[in-house]
Design an enzyme around this catalytic site. Structure first.
Site, short mmCIF file in Angstrom:
data_model
loop_
_atom_site.label_atom_id
_atom_site.label_comp_id
_atom_site.label_asym_id
_atom_site.label_seq_id
_atom_site.Cartn_x
_atom_site.Cartn_y
_atom_site.Cartn_z
N CYS A 1 -3.71 9.21 -9.16
CA CYS A 1 -3.16 9.51 -10.47
C CYS A 1 -2.34 8.35 -11.02
O CYS A 1 -2.09 7.34 -10.35
CB CYS A 1 -2.27 10.75 -10.40
SG CYS A 1 -1.07 10.71 -9.09
N GLY B 1 -6.88 8.31 -13.18
CA GLY B 1 -7.13 9.73 -12.97
C GLY B 1 -7.82 10.33 -14.17
O GLY B 1 -7.27 10.32 -15.26
N ASN C 1 2.50 10.09 -8.03
CA ASN C 1 1.37 9.25 -7.65
C ASN C 1 1.52 8.94 -6.17
O ASN C 1 2.49 8.33 -5.76
CB ASN C 1 1.35 7.96 -8.48
CG ASN C 1 0.33 6.95 -7.99
OD1 ASN C 1 0.55 5.75 -8.08
ND2 ASN C 1 -0.79 7.41 -7.47
N GLY C 2 0.55 9.35 -5.36
CA GLY C 2 0.62 9.09 -3.94
C GLY C 2 0.15 10.27 -3.14
O GLY C 2 -0.56 11.15 -3.65
N TYR D 1 -9.06 -3.30 -6.96
CA TYR D 1 -9.81 -2.37 -7.81
C TYR D 1 -8.96 -1.45 -8.67
O TYR D 1 -9.28 -1.24 -9.83
CB TYR D 1 -10.74 -1.52 -6.92
CG TYR D 1 -11.50 -0.46 -7.68
CD1 TYR D 1 -12.54 -0.80 -8.54
CD2 TYR D 1 -11.20 0.90 -7.53
CE1 TYR D 1 -13.25 0.17 -9.24
CE2 TYR D 1 -11.90 1.87 -8.22
CZ TYR D 1 -12.93 1.51 -9.07
OH TYR D 1 -13.62 2.46 -9.77
#
Length: 486
Positions: free
Chosen positions: A16, A43, A118-119, A258
């Protein structure tokens, strides 16, 4: 059935992206919506925004992209306030359902509490079991909700101390934006595995996963939030605390390969420049006689430019991508399904026919994407196809907020490079070395860097405990033992 295009579904995916703003003149949710547009690549499953108007919280969450859900005036008007936070989601923990879409919100004894994460919390399942035994009632299957319950059940007095107490109990990777009636908090885990940056727009304070989100809203980049740092924002004022013992940072190296947009700045490095440097290093390590260097769009483009410049082989767009095809209906029947592969990517036949080509991609996961690309190039008449990958072989799963298959499904975990070459039907295949990847970041090599990043997906060197994974392996071992005894 709705599925993503086959060239896109064999990638490592970030869980995310998060964006928060405080101290605006009342257009906070509109700014968050713009910021989330810039983070959409992190996301694409769902999006949500929560705002605070000084009296109450307002939330809108929806499945799908930011566009279509947050580009309507009526939705933004229903999210008033001078502070807001938002989230774009690609699930790695928790089912695909609206109840897991963030920001998650709860009414605690101290007031409203909204959180965007996020994680991935690598001990969330063990913590969840303990919390449920103590009476907690979970409303989602997301690991993020564990933090809410830890805050709610903490014995500390102030909300900030309760939050710190909760964070000291979790393992893994997190960048968080939390909103309460007292203000907004942004933080990173002590190793800084997941990114978070801070910016300013006039007097407003902004927190975001990437600098590109600051660019889109016209904000000035101030600095990265440090590993283990909590930034406490009240209106347009902020202060910083470091409640955790100092540790050597290990930010995710795949942000450079990426995840991040190429126009972002990560760890004071241009992502675009790093990817070009990886391509150049790849050309040094794995040269080949060829006529053309061709990127697999879009993520392979910067590395392909670097490979072409270093090798002197011309760079060309041998695969043309349509940017106007989103999710597609795949009809039954092998013939129609095969034709659907070309909706987004098609070979530039006139360019490729009879040529020896070097295909540059960022990674190989299951190998299905590379197999389809090589097949497409063969059908277009390529004389030779040499695949070069701008990252080391992905041999291990990620447990820090990246959607990776179980290790048994990773091609590099099952085969050596020779076997992988045969599997994708290429004439040759090579990956940049782990030392080469560190050199592209401006370091002497992994050993010299000690290492400076989390590179567990390549090396298996996980920088934190993996409690839930260890528990699952223990359960599996007991199940296997019982099966053998039986």
């Amino acid at each position: 059935m709705l599925i993503t295009h086959p060239f896109d579904n064999d990638k490592l995916r970030e869980e995310c992206g998060i964006f928060g703003v405080s101290g605006t003149d009342g257009e906070a949710s509109a700014l968050v919506a713009l910021g989330l547009h810039a983070l959409q690549h992190r996301g694409q499953e769902a999006a949500g925004i929560t705002s605070w108007d000084g009296h109450q919280f307002h939330t809108h969450r929806a499945m799908g992209h930011v566009a279509g859900n947050f580009d309507r005036d009526d939705v933004i008007r229903a999210l008033p306030g001078t502070a807001a936070c938002g989230h774009v989601r690609y699930s790695t923990t928790g089912e695909t359902a609206l109840r897991n879409v963030q920001p998650l919100y709860a009414d605690l004894a101290s007031g409203g509490f909204a959180i965007a994460h996020n994680g991935n919390i690598s001990n969330a399942m063990r913590l969840r079991r303990e919390l449920v035994r103590r009476g907690s009632i979970f409303q989602s299957t997301s690991d993020t909700e564990t933090i809410i319950h830890l805050v709610a059940t903490s014995n500390y007095r102030t909300l900030l101390d309760k939050f710190i107490d909760a964070l000291k109990q979790v393992e893994g990777a997190y960048s968080l934006i939390v909103m309460t009636p007292e203000g907004m908090i942004g933080c990173r885990d002590p190793l800084g595995i997941r990114p978070l940056v801070m910016g300013k727009l006039g007097e407003a304070i902004i927190l975001a996963s990437e600098t590109v989100a600051l660019d889109v809203v016209g904000a000035e980049f101030v600095r990265a939030v440090e590993p283990g740092e909590l930034v406490i924002v009240q209106g347009s004022e902020h202060r910083s605390i470091h409640p955790f013992p100092a540790r050597r940072a290990r930010p995710c190296i795949f942000e450079h390969v990426y995840f991040s947009r190429p126009d972002s700045i990560v760890e004071d490095r241009s992502v675009y420049s790093v990817r070009k440097a990886i391509g150049a290093q790849l050309a040094i390590e794995a040269p080949v006689e060829a006529d053309l260097v061709i990127p697999v769009p879009d993520s392979g483009v910067p590395a392909a430019i670097g490979y072409a410049q270093q090798s002197g082989i011309p760079f060309e767009l041998g695969i043309i991508r349509s940017h106007y095809i989103g999710r597609t209906f795949i009809q039954p029947g092998d013939k129609v399904r095969h034709l659907g592969v070309k909706l987004k990517h098609n070979a530039n036949r006139a360019l490729i026919r009879g040529k020896r080509i070097v295909l540059i991609d960022d990674s190989i996961v299951r190998g299905t994407t590379s197999l389809k690309i090589v097949q497409m190039m063969r059908e277009a008449g390529a004389a030779e196809i040499h695949m070069r990958i701008a990252s080391p072989p992905t041999r291990h799963s990620c447990f820090y907020g990246v959607d990776t298959p179980e290790r048994a499904k990773l091609l590099a975990a099952k085969m050596d490079v020779g076997g992988m070459t045969d599997f994708i039907h290429a004439d040759s295949l090579a990956f940049v070395s782990i030392d080469g990847l560190y050199k592209a970041l401006g370091e002497e090599g992994r050993a010299a860097a000690r290492p400076s990043h989390c590179d567990a997906c390549f090396t298996g060197d996980y920088p934190t405990s993996l409690t839930d994974q260890d528990d699952a392996e223990t359960v599996d071992q007991f199940a296997l033992l019982e099966e053998r005894v039986g």
